[in-house]
Design an enzyme around this catalytic site. Structure first.
Site, PDB file in Angstrom:
ATOM      1  N   PHE A 181       0.835  -1.203   0.000  1.00 17.78           N
ATOM      2  CA  PHE A 181       0.000   0.000   0.000  1.00 17.78           C
ATOM      3  C   PHE A 181       0.866   1.248   0.000  1.00 17.78           C
ATOM      4  O   PHE A 181       2.050   1.223   0.369  1.00 17.78           O
ATOM      5  CB  PHE A 181      -0.970   0.003   1.194  1.00 17.78           C
ATOM      6  N   CYS A 182       0.256   2.350  -0.435  1.00 19.32           N
ATOM      7  CA  CYS A 182       0.934   3.641  -0.499  1.00 19.32           C
ATOM      8  C   CYS A 182      -0.145   4.722  -0.442  1.00 19.32           C
ATOM      9  O   CYS A 182      -1.285   4.454  -0.070  1.00 19.32           O
ATOM     10  CB  CYS A 182       1.780   3.752  -1.761  1.00 19.32           C
ATOM     11  N   THR A 183       0.190   5.950  -0.817  1.00 18.27           N
ATOM     12  CA  THR A 183      -0.759   7.056  -0.676  1.00 18.27           C
ATOM     13  C   THR A 183      -1.966   6.890  -1.589  1.00 18.27           C
ATOM     14  O   THR A 183      -3.111   6.876  -1.136  1.00 18.27           O
ATOM     15  CB  THR A 183      -0.062   8.398  -0.971  1.00 18.27           C
ATOM     16  N   CYS A 188       2.486   1.307  -4.760  1.00 16.62           N
ATOM     17  CA  CYS A 188       2.165  -0.075  -4.396  1.00 16.62           C
ATOM     18  C   CYS A 188       1.835  -0.910  -5.625  1.00 16.62           C
ATOM     19  O   CYS A 188       1.965  -2.137  -5.589  1.00 16.62           O
ATOM     20  CB  CYS A 188       1.056  -0.142  -3.354  1.00 16.62           C
TER      21      CYS A 188
END
Length: 264
Positions: A181-183, A188
């Site tokens: 996951f990321c922003t 991701c």
């Protein structure tokens, strides 16, 4: 809350980048929209803010190009403009990894949507009974603003360190379902493709990243805020800004510029 903030990206093959850059810059300037657009042969990545009429008018213009019709757009609101200027740039990658074999435009890694991920985290396993490990692909200063509980954090100074971190820690991922996951989804997505190519069997990307998760699931299983690359500095699980931008100083703009430079 009168300013609409959008974040979006798409991995798609692009050509004639200087011409595309000029056309997008002119379209944004004509609508008094500020923010950042990154273009590369692999796709587009954008963070923009203005009044909602201007944003929606620009998106309608942009999506007349079939390559941009499937943009996954995350929205939030702020009381004032969080960007100091408009930047449209051509880059080697829209999110730098320095791993040319990773080509998301050729095919995505499997994605898990936010409600399904929340259900997995609620029950402590995925639908096949495997333990779920959340893998944060962001830089250290972003993680420190907030992350999923018990997420794996490899203390990355920049995303280009991710491939080596996978090689160093791959044994710890075996036998688990890994959700990168990321922003907003862009890092991701590349991360999930790399993980699969590195032989990690059960890998998903969080579709739409933390911002989409907040939009659909609120704060469940997440502690803190999501760092964002503008003068808001972060948003909470209701997508409200951390900083009152109207009361902010020039130091906020300096902070934003510095973080954008460090992002890759």
């Amino acid at each position: 809350m009168k300013i609409l903030n959008i974040a979006a990206y798409r991995f798609v093959a692009l050509d004639r980048l200087p011409e595309l850059k000029d056309a997008i810059a002119q379209a944004l300037a004509a609508r008094h929209i500020k923010g950042t657009v990154l273009l590369a042969k692999e796709g587009i990545n954008l963070f923009l803010a203005a009044d909602s009429t201007a944003i929606h008018d620009f998106l309608a213009w942009l999506q007349r190009d079939a390559r941009f019709q499937d943009l996954d757009i995350k929205q939030s609101w702020s009381a004032a403009q969080p960007f100091g200027k408009l930047l449209v740039k051509v880059k080697p990658e829209i999110i730098r990894m320095n791993h040319p074999a990773i080509q998301p435009a050729a095919g995505r890694a499997p994605a898990v949507d936010a409600p399904t991920l929340r259900r997995w985290l609620d029950q402590g396993q995925d639908d096949h009974g495997r333990p779920v490990a959340m893998l944060d692909t962001r830089n250290t200063y972003e993680v420190e603003a907030g992350t999923f509980r018990q997420a794996i954090d490899w203390r990355l100074a920049k995303f280009t360190e991710f491939p080596q971190a996978v090689q160093d820690h791959s044994d710890a991922l075996a036998g688990k379902t890994i959700v990168s996951f990321c922003t907003g989804g862009i890092r991701c997505e590349k991360a999930a493709i790399y993980l699969r190519e590195a032989g990690i069997e059960h890998v998903y990307q969080l579709d739409g990243g933390i911002l989409k998760y907040f939009e659909e699931c609120g704060p469940a299983h997440f502690d803190g805020e999501c760092f964002v690359f503008d003068d808001r500095r972060g948003v909470d699980s209701a997508l409200n800004p951390r900083v009152d931008i109207e009361a902010s100083s020039d130091s906020h703009t300096a902070h934003t510029v510095g973080c954008l430079a460090a992002r890759t």
